[in-house]
Design a protein around this motif. Structure first.
Motif, PDB file in Angstrom:
ATOM      1  N   ASP A  94       0.843  -1.197   0.000  1.00 59.70           N
ATOM      2  CA  ASP A  94       0.000   0.000   0.000  1.00 59.70           C
ATOM      3  C   ASP A  94       0.880   1.249   0.000  1.00 59.70           C
ATOM      4  O   ASP A  94       1.349   1.698   1.044  1.00 59.70           O
ATOM      5  N   LYS A 115       0.640   4.731   2.084  1.00 55.36           N
ATOM      6  CA  LYS A 115       1.265   4.884   3.392  1.00 55.36           C
ATOM      7  C   LYS A 115       2.721   5.318   3.217  1.00 55.36           C
ATOM      8  O   LYS A 115       3.354   5.017   2.207  1.00 55.36           O
ATOM      9  N   GLU A 175       6.163   3.499   7.729  1.00 55.83           N
ATOM     10  CA  GLU A 175       5.167   2.594   8.303  1.00 55.83           C
ATOM     11  C   GLU A 175       5.173   1.256   7.566  1.00 55.83           C
ATOM     12  O   GLU A 175       5.538   1.177   6.391  1.00 55.83           O
ATOM     13  N   ARG A 219       3.801  -1.369   5.370  1.00 55.74           N
ATOM     14  CA  ARG A 219       2.844  -1.210   4.272  1.00 55.74           C
ATOM     15  C   ARG A 219       2.875  -2.378   3.288  1.00 55.74           C
ATOM     16  O   ARG A 219       2.299  -2.295   2.211  1.00 55.74           O
ATOM     17  N   SER A 242       3.505  -8.507   8.172  1.00 55.37           N
ATOM     18  CA  SER A 242       3.327  -7.076   7.961  1.00 55.37           C
ATOM     19  C   SER A 242       4.722  -6.462   8.046  1.00 55.37           C
ATOM     20  O   SER A 242       5.443  -6.711   9.021  1.00 55.37           O
TER      21      SER A 242
END
Length: 229
Positions: A75, A78, A82, A84, A98
């Motif tokens: 993603d 983001k 972070e 992502r 993650s």
């Protein structure tokens, strides 16, 4: 009796509406409900962007070449500071990993905002990929990616866009204000690169998301999604 009911319904439908449109709408609504349920069952609220998950879900159901029930979602809405990248087991309904992940050096600073399929662009490419084989290269243990979308990411192999580990993707780098950047590869922290690569290698789907209208207008895989917008 059923025919009478159908004729009555057709009489009251708006001009230009068709039974085919109704069927498509029902199918889309059903798929959306299934996607929402899976998102909740996997406990992805406040972790994974739902719009990104929904698009990944559509591609997961449409791309037949995949041979396993795992999809990796990146993603890029983001920041690089972070986590992502998400590895999702769609059958077992589990979030497996993650992680932080880099973007191309010419795609942006902390956020990736510019994308390209061109050689020498040093930018990330959006869209759907299939993972293939692994190899040992200049960046160590690496995973070959096959871009599935013509004009969007189909030069991935030509550009040597692969998943690999890199010191500039390690969490300690974030202290500088952003993660380090690659030449277009989604590079992972060194401690996670091998286990993630081993989990997703050999025919799983990867989707790189960025809420990019230009990409959505070009993507054949997400054509049903864009038609519903």
């Amino acid at each position: 009796m059923q025919k009478v009911i159908l004729y009555v319904l057709l009489f009251f439908l708006p001009v230009g509406y068709s039974v085919t449109n109704h069927k498509d709408s029902v199918l889309l609504t059903s798929a959306t409900s299934e996607c929402e349920k899976l998102y909740i069952d996997m406990h992805l609220e406040n972790i994974v962007n739902y719009a990104a998950f929904e698009q990944a879900f559509i591609g997961y159901n449409k791309v037949q070449e995949k041979n396993r029930d795992i999809i990796t979602l990146i993603d890029f809405t983001k920041p690089s500071t972070e986590e992502r990248l998400y590895v999702l087991d769609m059958k077992q309904k589990r979030l497996l990993y993650s992680s932080l992940v880099s973007h191309g050096r010419n795609s942006g600073e902390n956020y990736a905002t510019s994308f390209s399929n061109e050689n020498g662009s040093y930018k990330s490419s959006l869209g759907f990929y299939l993972t293939e084989s692994t190899y040992e290269g200049k960046n160590g243990y690496s995973l070959v990616l096959n871009g599935l979308e013509r004009g969007i990411n189909d030069r991935a192999k030509e550009r040597a866009i692969v998943i690999h580990g890199a010191p500039y993707s390690n969490p300690s780098v974030i202290a500088s204000g952003r993660l380090g950047r690659s030449q277009g590869c989604p590079a992972l922290p060194q401690a996670l690169s091998k286990p993630i690569i081993n989990t997703i290698k050999g025919g799983t789907l990867l989707y790189i998301y960025a809420d990019d209208h230009k990409y959505l207008a070009q993507s054949n895989i997400l054509s049903s999604y864009t038609a519903s917008l």
